[in-house]
Design an enzyme around this catalytic site. Structure first.
Site, mmCIF file in Angstrom:
data_model
loop_
_atom_site.group_PDB
_atom_site.id
_atom_site.type_symbol
_atom_site.label_atom_id
_atom_site.label_comp_id
_atom_site.label_asym_id
_atom_site.label_seq_id
_atom_site.Cartn_x
_atom_site.Cartn_y
_atom_site.Cartn_z
ATOM 1 N N ARG A 161 0.579 -1.368 0.232
ATOM 2 C CA ARG A 161 0.342 0.170 0.032
ATOM 3 C C ARG A 161 0.478 1.014 -0.144
ATOM 4 O O ARG A 161 1.959 1.645 0.615
ATOM 5 C CB ARG A 161 -1.067 0.078 1.172
ATOM 6 C CG ARG A 161 -2.043 0.954 1.463
ATOM 7 C CD ARG A 161 -2.245 1.382 2.788
ATOM 8 N NE ARG A 161 -2.026 2.163 3.666
ATOM 9 C CZ ARG A 161 -2.762 2.728 4.435
ATOM 10 N NH1 ARG A 161 -3.915 2.090 5.065
ATOM 11 N NH2 ARG A 161 -1.877 2.760 5.531
ATOM 12 N N TYR A 173 -3.446 10.960 5.310
ATOM 13 C CA TYR A 173 -3.159 10.050 6.086
ATOM 14 C C TYR A 173 -2.844 9.432 5.642
ATOM 15 O O TYR A 173 -1.400 8.910 4.433
ATOM 16 C CB TYR A 173 -4.624 9.420 5.753
ATOM 17 C CG TYR A 173 -4.700 7.691 5.926
ATOM 18 C CD1 TYR A 173 -4.576 6.678 5.151
ATOM 19 C CD2 TYR A 173 -5.121 7.525 7.225
ATOM 20 C CE1 TYR A 173 -3.863 5.608 5.660
ATOM 21 C CE2 TYR A 173 -4.665 5.886 7.501
ATOM 22 C CZ TYR A 173 -4.004 5.099 6.926
ATOM 23 O OH TYR A 173 -4.210 4.168 7.249
ATOM 24 N N ASP A 223 -5.351 3.621 0.292
ATOM 25 C CA ASP A 223 -6.317 3.907 0.887
ATOM 26 C C ASP A 223 -6.667 5.704 0.885
ATOM 27 O O ASP A 223 -6.074 6.386 1.112
ATOM 28 C CB ASP A 223 -6.087 3.912 2.944
ATOM 29 C CG ASP A 223 -7.017 3.098 3.921
ATOM 30 O OD1 ASP A 223 -7.282 2.963 4.587
ATOM 31 O OD2 ASP A 223 -8.059 4.021 3.346
ATOM 32 N N HIS A 225 -9.411 6.624 2.256
ATOM 33 C CA HIS A 225 -9.688 6.764 3.944
ATOM 34 C C HIS A 225 -10.696 8.258 4.390
ATOM 35 O O HIS A 225 -10.794 8.325 4.616
ATOM 36 C CB HIS A 225 -8.296 7.436 4.175
ATOM 37 C CG HIS A 225 -8.180 6.989 6.248
ATOM 38 N ND1 HIS A 225 -8.605 7.750 7.413
ATOM 39 C CD2 HIS A 225 -7.978 5.678 6.467
ATOM 40 C CE1 HIS A 225 -8.693 6.875 8.423
ATOM 41 N NE2 HIS A 225 -7.823 6.176 8.287
ATOM 42 N N GLU A 249 -9.299 2.325 -1.442
ATOM 43 C CA GLU A 249 -9.608 1.925 0.030
ATOM 44 C C GLU A 249 -10.482 2.755 0.437
ATOM 45 O O GLU A 249 -10.343 4.247 -0.075
ATOM 46 C CB GLU A 249 -9.095 1.400 1.319
ATOM 47 C CG GLU A 249 -9.197 0.969 2.504
ATOM 48 C CD GLU A 249 -8.419 0.123 2.826
ATOM 49 O OE1 GLU A 249 -7.736 -0.116 2.430
ATOM 50 O OE2 GLU A 249 -8.187 1.116 4.281
ATOM 51 N N GLU A 275 -13.933 -1.739 6.552
ATOM 52 C CA GLU A 275 -13.259 -1.694 8.270
ATOM 53 C C GLU A 275 -13.333 -0.950 9.553
ATOM 54 O O GLU A 275 -13.650 -1.735 10.952
ATOM 55 C CB GLU A 275 -11.298 -1.515 7.714
ATOM 56 C CG GLU A 275 -11.452 0.445 8.137
ATOM 57 C CD GLU A 275 -10.311 0.776 7.855
ATOM 58 O OE1 GLU A 275 -9.049 0.541 7.363
ATOM 59 O OE2 GLU A 275 -9.429 1.250 8.607
ATOM 60 N N ARG A 296 -14.148 -5.545 3.763
ATOM 61 C CA ARG A 296 -12.370 -5.477 4.791
ATOM 62 C C ARG A 296 -12.880 -5.208 6.640
ATOM 63 O O ARG A 296 -12.656 -5.366 7.386
ATOM 64 C CB ARG A 296 -12.208 -4.044 4.205
ATOM 65 C CG ARG A 296 -10.990 -4.315 3.178
ATOM 66 C CD ARG A 296 -10.363 -2.667 3.214
ATOM 67 N NE ARG A 296 -9.800 -2.175 4.633
ATOM 68 C CZ ARG A 296 -8.631 -2.866 4.856
ATOM 69 N NH1 ARG A 296 -7.832 -3.893 4.266
ATOM 70 N NH2 ARG A 296 -8.347 -1.899 5.990
ATOM 71 N N GLU A 352 -4.846 -7.710 5.430
ATOM 72 C CA GLU A 352 -3.450 -6.296 6.087
ATOM 73 C C GLU A 352 -3.024 -7.146 6.374
ATOM 74 O O GLU A 352 -3.871 -7.462 7.398
ATOM 75 C CB GLU A 352 -4.831 -4.995 6.098
ATOM 76 C CG GLU A 352 -3.563 -3.498 6.609
ATOM 77 C CD GLU A 352 -4.456 -2.834 6.513
ATOM 78 O OE1 GLU A 352 -5.472 -2.181 6.825
ATOM 79 O OE2 GLU A 352 -3.423 -1.898 7.172
ATOM 80 N N TRP A 415 -12.425 11.773 8.976
ATOM 81 C CA TRP A 415 -10.186 11.718 9.104
ATOM 82 C C TRP A 415 -9.526 9.861 8.139
ATOM 83 O O TRP A 415 -11.353 9.742 8.424
ATOM 84 C CB TRP A 415 -10.019 11.647 10.285
ATOM 85 C CG TRP A 415 -8.553 11.337 10.749
ATOM 86 C CD1 TRP A 415 -7.131 12.154 9.895
ATOM 87 C CD2 TRP A 415 -7.954 9.969 10.983
ATOM 88 N NE1 TRP A 415 -6.028 11.517 10.790
ATOM 89 C CE2 TRP A 415 -6.469 10.413 10.962
ATOM 90 C CE3 TRP A 415 -8.904 8.788 11.024
ATOM 91 C CZ2 TRP A 415 -5.460 8.869 10.556
ATOM 92 C CZ3 TRP A 415 -7.533 7.672 11.091
ATOM 93 C CH2 TRP A 415 -6.518 7.191 11.598
HETATM 94 C C1 CS2 Z 1 -5.858 1.930 7.779
HETATM 95 C C2 CS2 Z 1 -5.623 2.481 9.316
HETATM 96 O O1 CS2 Z 1 -5.387 0.251 8.007
HETATM 97 C C3 CS2 Z 1 -5.676 0.900 7.835
HETATM 98 O O2 CS2 Z 1 -6.559 0.403 6.655
HETATM 99 O O3 CS2 Z 1 -7.077 2.373 7.435
HETATM 100 O O4 CS2 Z 1 -5.005 2.662 9.755
HETATM 101 C C4 CS2 Z 1 -6.481 2.554 10.078
HETATM 102 O O5 CS2 Z 1 -6.995 4.309 10.253
HETATM 103 C C5 CS2 Z 1 -6.838 2.571 11.575
HETATM 104 O O6 CS2 Z 1 -7.321 1.368 12.090
HETATM 105 C C6 CS2 Z 1 -7.402 3.286 12.550
HETATM 106 O O7 CS2 Z 1 -7.723 3.015 13.949
HETATM 107 MG MG MG Z 2 -7.532 1.749 5.830
#
Ligand code: CS2
Ligand code: MG
Length: 415
Positions: A161, A173, A223, A225, A249, A275, A296, A352, A415
């Site tokens: 990534r 991010y 990502d 995000h 992502e 996620e 995810r 991941e 965020w």
């Molecule tokens: C992210 C994470 O790993 C990822 O894909 O989205 O870094 C996420 O921001 C953190 O797990 C939040 O605690």
């Molecule tokens: Mg993520």
């Protein structure tokens, strides 16, 4: 006459749950772990970590679920899941589903130990030899990103990534500061500036440089995000189509599952999300309308092995593959449980794996083995992970918050 969960006939009742301990520690970062112990002295572990809101889950477990578990038959995993999910009355949500997940995973760990089998064997055995993972390369600029990509490539990763800081933006991010990317790093939320136009101008250019540097023999992921509106995400997806990303992502927040339809109409860049979602209902439309390519959701935030397996089976019907979250804030117990499922499901996509700090691995011993970009499970009965209370006691809970993003006009952004 009763039959124990080991198949022996016994006059006394089967083993029962005798203890449910909520273990909060901060070896390298905060973790909440549930340990369930039976009257036969068999213990199982479940991860209950919800980054930035850990104590909410610790209290849910300690104050509300632990009293319900004592005396229950640990072998009755599905019944316990239904009892805790339906019995709450107030359904779903990350805190509830993370607490239920911890109980579920701990009971699967116990079941494996009682059966003398690794959990993946209880789930149907291997469908593949190992589990392909992706790691996190990042940089404050393109040269440092390319250097990081090279470092992971040299470690044998098959999927990488890539995230780089957008010039002039503190809120990009995924840019690592220390050895591992850890976003929950401040005692109060760090408010970071965000500018979508600057990101949309810069990200496609640095991803193109990474693809040119890497070639097409390595999977490249990115990502977003949750930062874009659907049409912005469509524009981003179109702009990187020639880079053949493995996925983009979280292109847009997924509460509105319908929003992904617009992205789908405009671009063939594969989409991954889930996620932050914690139940099959939260991804039902995304999966059944094929609005995403990878789901995810995770064993720790989506109700454990029992519920995640349902999500993955639904996804398989619609040719959606798995791509579970696996950041540092998911403990090695989650890594072991995730790999147990990843190894067996027919529609596995990728896992991941950011890895953990040495302190974390001092407390949680026995996590799956990483070799040549693949994770392999322990062959120990259960999940094969132990928790060292003595070492954990050296790392007391250290309250930390995830950042908050604010647009240049000062308003809150995702965020
Ligand atoms: C992210 C994470 O790993 C990822 O894909 O989205 O870094 C996420 O921001 C953190 O797990 C939040 O605690
Ligand atoms: Mg993520």
């Amino acid at each position: 006459m009763l039959t124990s969960c080991r198949g022996e006939t016994r006059s006394d009742p089967v083993a029962t749950i005798e203890r449910a301990e909520v273990l909060v520690s901060s070896p390298g970062r905060n973790f909440v772990t549930l340990r369930i112990t039976t009257s036969d002295g068999v213990s199982g572990l479940g991860d209950a970590t919800l980054n930035g809101r850990e104590l909410a889950v610790a209290s849910y477990l300690q104050d509300h679920l632990a009293p319900l578990l004592i005396g229950r038959d640990p072998a009755r995993i599905e019944d316990t899941w239904q009892y805790l999910y339906r019995g709450a009355y107030w359904r779903r949500g990350p805190v509830t589903m993370t607490a239920i997940a911890a109980v579920d995973v701990a009971l699967w760990d116990i079941k494996g130990k009682v059966a003398g089998l690794p959990v993946y064997q209880l789930l149907g055995g291997r469908s593949r030899d190992g589990v392909m993972v992706y790691c996190h390369a990042s940089g404050t600029d393109v040269p440092s990103l390319l250097a990081d990509v090279d470092a992971y490539r040299e470690k044998g990763f098959l999927a990488i990534r890539a995230q780089a800081a957008v010039p002039g933006l503190s809120g990009s991010y995924g840019v690592r500061k220390g050895k591992l990317y850890e976003p929950a790093a401040t005692a109060l939320p760090d408010e970071q500036a965000w500018n979508t136009e600057a990101y949309l101008d810069f990200a496609p250019t640095y991803l193109a440089k990474v693809r040119e540097h890497l070639g097409f023999g390595v999977h490249l992921l990115h990502d977003v995000h949750h930062r874009l509106t659907p049409i912005e995400a469509a524009r981003f997806g179109k702009s990187v189509e020639d880079l053949r990303l493995f996925w983009m992502e979280d292109p847009t927040p997924a509460e509105n599952q319908d929003a992904f339809r617009l992205i789908r109409q405009h671009t063939t860049t594969p989409i991954a999300t889930g996620e932050v979602l914690s139940s099959i209902w939260d991804v039902q439309q995304l999966i059944t309308e094929q609005l995403i390519d990878y789901v995810r959701t995770t064993v720790v935030h989506a109700g454990g092995i029992t519920h995640l397996r349902r999500i993955f089976d639904l996804a398989a019907l619609y040719q959606v593959r798995t791509g579970s979250h696996g950041a540092t804030d998911l403990s090695p117990v989650s890594t072991a449980a995730a790999v147990s499922l990843d190894l067996t499901v027919p529609n596995f996509g990728i896992q991941e794996h950011m890895g953990h700090t040495p302190e974390t691995l001092e407390v949680f011993r026995g996590s799956p083995v990483l070799k040549d970009g693949m994770l392999y499970p322990s062959e120990e009965p259960g999940l094969g992970v132990t928790y060292d209370d003595e070492v954990a006691a050296r790392y007391p809970y250290d309250p930390k918050y995830l950042p908050v993003a604010r647009r240049l006009d000062g308003s809150v952004h995702d965020w």
